[in-house]
Motif scaffolding. Structure first.
Motif, mmCIF file in Angstrom:
data_model
loop_
_atom_site.group_PDB
_atom_site.id
_atom_site.type_symbol
_atom_site.label_atom_id
_atom_site.label_comp_id
_atom_site.label_asym_id
_atom_site.label_seq_id
_atom_site.Cartn_x
_atom_site.Cartn_y
_atom_site.Cartn_z
ATOM 1 N N UNK A 36 -27.783 -64.755 -31.658
ATOM 2 C CA UNK A 36 -27.234 -63.521 -32.232
ATOM 3 C C UNK A 36 -28.287 -62.432 -32.143
ATOM 4 N N UNK A 37 -27.840 -61.221 -31.806
ATOM 5 C CA UNK A 37 -28.718 -60.065 -31.656
ATOM 6 C C UNK A 37 -28.395 -59.054 -32.754
ATOM 7 N N UNK A 38 -29.435 -58.451 -33.314
ATOM 8 C CA UNK A 38 -29.298 -57.476 -34.392
ATOM 9 C C UNK A 38 -30.093 -56.226 -34.065
ATOM 10 N N UNK A 39 -29.519 -55.072 -34.377
ATOM 11 C CA UNK A 39 -30.273 -53.821 -34.378
ATOM 12 C C UNK A 39 -30.881 -53.693 -35.770
ATOM 13 N N UNK A 88 -30.796 -56.194 -19.964
ATOM 14 C CA UNK A 88 -29.726 -55.195 -19.861
ATOM 15 C C UNK A 88 -29.644 -54.296 -21.095
ATOM 16 N N UNK A 89 -30.462 -54.544 -22.119
ATOM 17 C CA UNK A 89 -30.369 -53.830 -23.387
ATOM 18 C C UNK A 89 -31.195 -52.546 -23.340
ATOM 19 N N UNK A 90 -30.606 -51.477 -23.819
ATOM 20 C CA UNK A 90 -31.318 -50.210 -24.037
ATOM 21 C C UNK A 90 -30.848 -49.683 -25.385
ATOM 22 N N UNK A 91 -31.770 -49.502 -26.311
ATOM 23 C CA UNK A 91 -31.422 -49.097 -27.677
ATOM 24 C C UNK A 91 -31.447 -47.587 -27.817
ATOM 25 N N UNK A 92 -30.516 -47.030 -28.591
ATOM 26 C CA UNK A 92 -30.585 -45.596 -28.898
ATOM 27 C C UNK A 92 -31.758 -45.312 -29.833
ATOM 28 N N UNK A 93 -32.150 -44.059 -29.906
ATOM 29 C CA UNK A 93 -33.321 -43.668 -30.693
ATOM 30 C C UNK A 93 -33.223 -44.003 -32.170
ATOM 31 N N UNK A 94 -32.019 -44.079 -32.718
ATOM 32 C CA UNK A 94 -31.852 -44.372 -34.148
ATOM 33 C C UNK A 94 -32.195 -45.817 -34.500
ATOM 34 N N UNK A 95 -32.329 -46.667 -33.499
ATOM 35 C CA UNK A 95 -32.648 -48.073 -33.746
ATOM 36 C C UNK A 95 -34.165 -48.231 -33.835
ATOM 37 N N UNK A 96 -34.626 -48.684 -34.999
ATOM 38 C CA UNK A 96 -36.072 -48.819 -35.249
ATOM 39 C C UNK A 96 -36.641 -50.103 -34.667
ATOM 40 N N UNK A 179 -39.396 -56.914 -27.426
ATOM 41 C CA UNK A 179 -40.167 -55.665 -27.325
ATOM 42 C C UNK A 179 -39.853 -54.920 -26.036
ATOM 43 N N UNK A 180 -39.626 -55.668 -24.969
ATOM 44 C CA UNK A 180 -39.337 -55.046 -23.669
ATOM 45 C C UNK A 180 -38.045 -54.246 -23.697
ATOM 46 N N UNK A 181 -37.135 -54.533 -24.640
ATOM 47 C CA UNK A 181 -35.882 -53.779 -24.720
ATOM 48 C C UNK A 181 -36.116 -52.335 -25.162
ATOM 49 N N UNK A 182 -37.310 -52.023 -25.670
ATOM 50 C CA UNK A 182 -37.642 -50.663 -26.085
ATOM 51 C C UNK A 182 -38.469 -49.919 -25.043
#
Length: 184
Positions: A36-39, A88-96, A179-182
């Motif tokens: 399971x993945x969580x923001x 394949x994950x790229x997080x928006x800026x609001x994700x800490x 960490x690489x997802x950021x």
């Protein structure tokens, strides 16, 4: 998406609190679960920027909530290797930050010397699964954009909140992949 909450130690760092909240949530679902993945989002910012979502997640009580709110993401596609999925994950800026729970089989260090030579990945997995000293473990790993990381490990045979191990370096490979997802 679902919010994760539980009674975690108030003295713990915000990241440790988030890891323990996610571990408790996963424990409530039982074993033999998919990854399971969580923001991880800043709770105060979420309340300000998305008040309706914050209310839906039960975050409108400002005094009792943790600084980071874990929000479960869509299910990870079955059969997709985690490293390929995370790439394949790229997080928006609001994700800490982000976190993941994964169940795996683990062997004690003493078993390393008895691993047969020449096993491919599938053969090694089969060998570990058949080993009498194998342990089932749930790993919860979280990272923040600033590089902070924390982890929790829970053994199936010691499935109790008082038996959860925590530390920043327990699962370095998964922490690096998260960490690489950021870095995109």
């Amino acid at each position: 998406m679902s919010n994760v909450s539980s009674g975690t130690p108030m003295a713990a760092s915000p990241l440790t609190r988030a890891v323990l909240e996610i571990d408790a949530y996963a424990a409530g679902l039982g074993w033999d679960q998919p990854a399971r993945l969580f923001a991880l989002v800043d709770t105060a910012r979420l309340r300000t920027d998305e008040p309706e979502l914050a209310a839906q997640l039960g975050l409108d009580d400002g005094d009792a909530t943790a600084p980071l709110t874990p929000i479960e993401q869509d299910e990870i596609p079955a059969g997709t290797p985690l490293d390929e999925f995370l790439a394949t994950i790229a997080w928006p800026g609001a994700v800490a930050g982000c976190a993941m729970t994964v169940e795996r089989l683990m062997l004690p260090p003493s078993a390393e010397s008895s691993v047969p030579d020449g096993l491919d990945e599938a053969g090694l997995a089969d060998w570990v699964a058949a080993h009498p000293d194998r342990q089932e473990v749930r790993m919860t790993v979280a990272v923040l954009r600033d590089g902070a990381r924390d982890s929790a490990l829970r053994l199936r045979e010691k499935d109790s909140p008082t038996e959860v191990l925590t530390g920043s370096g327990l699962v370095p490979g998964l922490a690096e992949a998260l960490s690489a997802t950021f870095e995109a």
